[in-house]
Design an enzyme around this catalytic site. Structure first.
Site, PDB file in Angstrom:
ATOM      1  N   LYS A  78       0.759  -1.276   0.157  1.00 35.41           N
ATOM      2  CA  LYS A  78      -0.002  -0.024   0.093  1.00 35.41           C
ATOM      3  C   LYS A  78       0.758   1.240   0.119  1.00 35.41           C
ATOM      4  CE  LYS A  78      -3.518   1.947   2.763  1.00 35.41           C
ATOM      5  NZ  LYS A  78      -4.589   1.670   4.085  1.00 35.41           N
ATOM      6  N   SER A 153      -9.374   1.952   3.631  1.00 31.12           N
ATOM      7  CA  SER A 153      -8.731   2.875   2.343  1.00 31.12           C
ATOM      8  C   SER A 153      -7.681   1.859   1.822  1.00 31.12           C
ATOM      9  CB  SER A 153      -7.687   3.817   3.315  1.00 31.12           C
ATOM     10  OG  SER A 153      -7.051   3.028   4.212  1.00 31.12           O
ATOM     11  N   SER A 177      -9.312  -0.507   7.632  1.00 33.21           N
ATOM     12  CA  SER A 177      -9.131  -0.540   6.097  1.00 33.21           C
ATOM     13  C   SER A 177      -8.533  -1.857   5.357  1.00 33.21           C
ATOM     14  CB  SER A 177      -8.041   0.564   5.908  1.00 33.21           C
ATOM     15  OG  SER A 177      -8.615   1.730   6.034  1.00 33.21           O
TER      16      SER A 177
HETATM   17  N1  GLN Z   1     -12.851   4.075   7.113  1.00 31.36           N
HETATM   18  C1  GLN Z   1     -12.180   4.569   8.058  1.00 31.36           C
HETATM   19  C2  GLN Z   1     -11.517   5.900   8.158  1.00 31.36           C
HETATM   20  O1  GLN Z   1     -11.632   6.389   7.243  1.00 31.36           O
HETATM   21  C3  GLN Z   1     -10.794   3.662   8.282  1.00 31.36           C
HETATM   22  C4  GLN Z   1      -9.577   3.843   7.771  1.00 31.36           C
HETATM   23  C5  GLN Z   1      -8.400   3.138   7.880  1.00 31.36           C
HETATM   24  O2  GLN Z   1      -8.459   2.044   8.477  1.00 31.36           O
HETATM   25  N2  GLN Z   1      -7.390   3.599   7.510  1.00 31.36           N
HETATM   26  O3  GLN Z   1     -10.815   6.272   9.091  1.00 31.36           O
END
Ligand code: GLN
Length: 475
Positions: A78, A153, A177
């Site tokens: 990532k 994400s 994410s």
């Molecule tokens: N959807 C969550 C956020 O926007 C989790 C994101 C993540 O785990 N990096 O914060």
């Protein structure tokens, strides 16, 4: 397209000569080409991985006794993970042109064990999002094919596995994410205990929540890789020296106790297919002799607000370093000292990141600190205590990974709060620093995937993986 072979069978094939490293890499690169329209990769290390494959094949031929534990395994990373002499941008314009000065510990451990890195995957900017739509490179699309989000994400990471462009993907999970995109893309996604994998070389979003995670086709593969990347790292003071178990010795589970929350399985937003598959699974677990109990949990409504108060606070502080002085984008419109920060950050950050910096700055401001930040810390503590107590009695907490299937790209452009609320099932594990895994549970009539999530107590990754492994056979 390659069939998803497990690491074990890949390595057996490489050793008996039925597989060749160059062919494996060719196939992965061909899958990347074929799925270019999905916008999975920000950068593919084509030349580099071809060279690495050649060198590894040579080692397989000449020194098979010296091969590392991950020989032949192809990884995507990532774009929030540093890899020396490679670009990293967190899918943000503010890091445009930036090159890593060092390598993340997890990546280094993979390379040391003869794993190969194929490229950097698309994600939400600074890992903020649930759909991979908040990327300066544009949205990554779900490989399912009807213009849906892959989740986020780590959307690119999930699709990189889904489309067979790599064997295992490295993602990060601050509030879901890894697990949520895994569920949307029909793959396995695991976030270990906070501190299990070093965060050295991971671009911070919310440091007390961030954790590296793994996505793959097989629980066995995740277990194998987890064994390599876990453990104390002198570069990360929050990494734990709790011994790393032999995760890859997976055992089928017997006589386990599962806790679920009635408010979750009867959540007003829960998709009907997900709901019925969840109850079917509960039935199967009971048939196999496990206990599945409805357990009281009074904090469900507080999870998302607590998560967003605390993560935005941490984000506003973490992201203050991007000011155009040391790295990345710098505005060309600078006429005064104030312009320097203002214009650089205005141009460099996307809408969602700005929203969170504003929110985080607000909850940390002196007038509101006690009302929001400090209160959210207390609530986090209460939630954590309640769950820890529950996990003294139960082996696992079980619930769907998401309330719904992947949505269409753009569906929530004007409604960020609904997207925040969709994180309701995943943020719990991060609020408590617990390990959690999402395993494919089923598909609706149109082929859209969804997953089931398991949470266990701290450093019980082995137990969690055993359940995920058993679930893959049940679901
Ligand atoms: N959807 C969550 C956020 O926007 C989790 C994101 C993540 O785990 N990096 O914060």
């Amino acid at each position: 397209m390659q069939s998803p072979q497990s690491i074990k069978s890949i390595q057996a094939g490489l050793l008996d000569g039925s597989l060749k490293m160059e062919t494996r890499v060719d196939n992965h690169l061909a899958s990347i080409k074929k799925s270019e329209d999905l916008n999975i990769y920000i950068e593919v290390f084509e030349e580099e991985i071809r060279k690495a494959a050649e060198e590894l094949q040579e080692k397989i031929n000449t020194h098979p006794d010296k091969l590392g534990k991950l020989f032949g395994v192809v990884f995507s990373i990532k774009d929030v993970l540093c890899y020396k002499d490679h670009k990293v941008t967190a899918a943000s314009k503010i890091l445009d042109g930036f090159e890593s000065q060092f390598t993340a510990t997890a990546i280094q451990r993979i390379l040391d064990e003869d794993g190969l890195i194929i490229g950097r995957t698309n994600c939400d900017e600074f890992a903020m999002g649930s759909s991979n739509e908040n990327s300066v490179y544009g949205a990554c699309k779900n490989g399912h094919g009807d213009n849906r989000v892959p989740g986020g994400s780590s959307g690119g990471a999930a699709v990189s596995v889904q489309m067979h462009t790599c064997d295992v993907a490295l993602g990060t999970d601050t509030g879901g994410s890894v697990r949520q995109p895994a569920a949307f893309c029909g793959v396995v996604g695991m976030k270990p205990t906070y501190g299990r994998i070093s965060r050295y070389g991971l671009i911070a979003y919310a440091s007390s929540f961030d954790q590296l995670g793994l996505l793959g086709h097989h629980t066995e593969d995740i277990a194998t890789v987890l064994e390599v990347v876990s453990g104390k790292d002198s570069f990360d003071a929050t990494s734990s020296n709790t011994p790393v178990d032999k995760y890859a010795d997976l055992q089928a589970i017997e006589n386990k106790k599962f806790a679920y929350f009635n408010e979750v399985v009867n959540h007003p937003k829960l998709n009907e297919n997900i709901k019925s598959s969840t109850f079917d699974l509960f039935g199967k677990l009971k048939e196999k002799g496990h206990t599945v109990d409805d357990v009281e949990f009074e904090y469900l409504d507080y999870l998302v607000p607590t998560y967003y108060v605390l993560t935005t606070a941490e984000a506003s502080s973490n992201l203050s370093r991007y000011d155009g002085v040391r790295y990345g984008h710098r505005s060309k419109e600078i006429k005064s000292f104030n312009d320097f920060y203002h214009k650089t950050r205005t141009e460099g950050f996307g809408l969602e990141v700005k929203r969170r910096i504003m929110l985080g700055t607000f909850v940390l401001s002196s007038g509101y600190y006690d009302a929001y930040y400090s209160k959210a810390q207390k609530v986090r503590n209460k939630i954590s205590k309640a769950i820890t107590k529950m996990l003294e009695e139960y082996d696992y907490i079980i619930m769907p990974t998401t309330t719904d299937i992947a949505w269409e790209i753009g569906a929530f452009d004007k409604d960020p709060v609904s997207v925040y609320l969709s994180d309701v099932f995943t943020v719990l594990a991060n609020l408590c620093g617990l390990p959690a895994v999402s395993v494919p549970l089923g598909k609706d009539a149109n082929g859209h995937s969804y997953g089931i999530q398991l949470i266990s107590s701290k450093y019980n990754e082995a137990k969690l993986l055993n359940a995920a492994f058993s679930f893959q056979n049940i679901t």
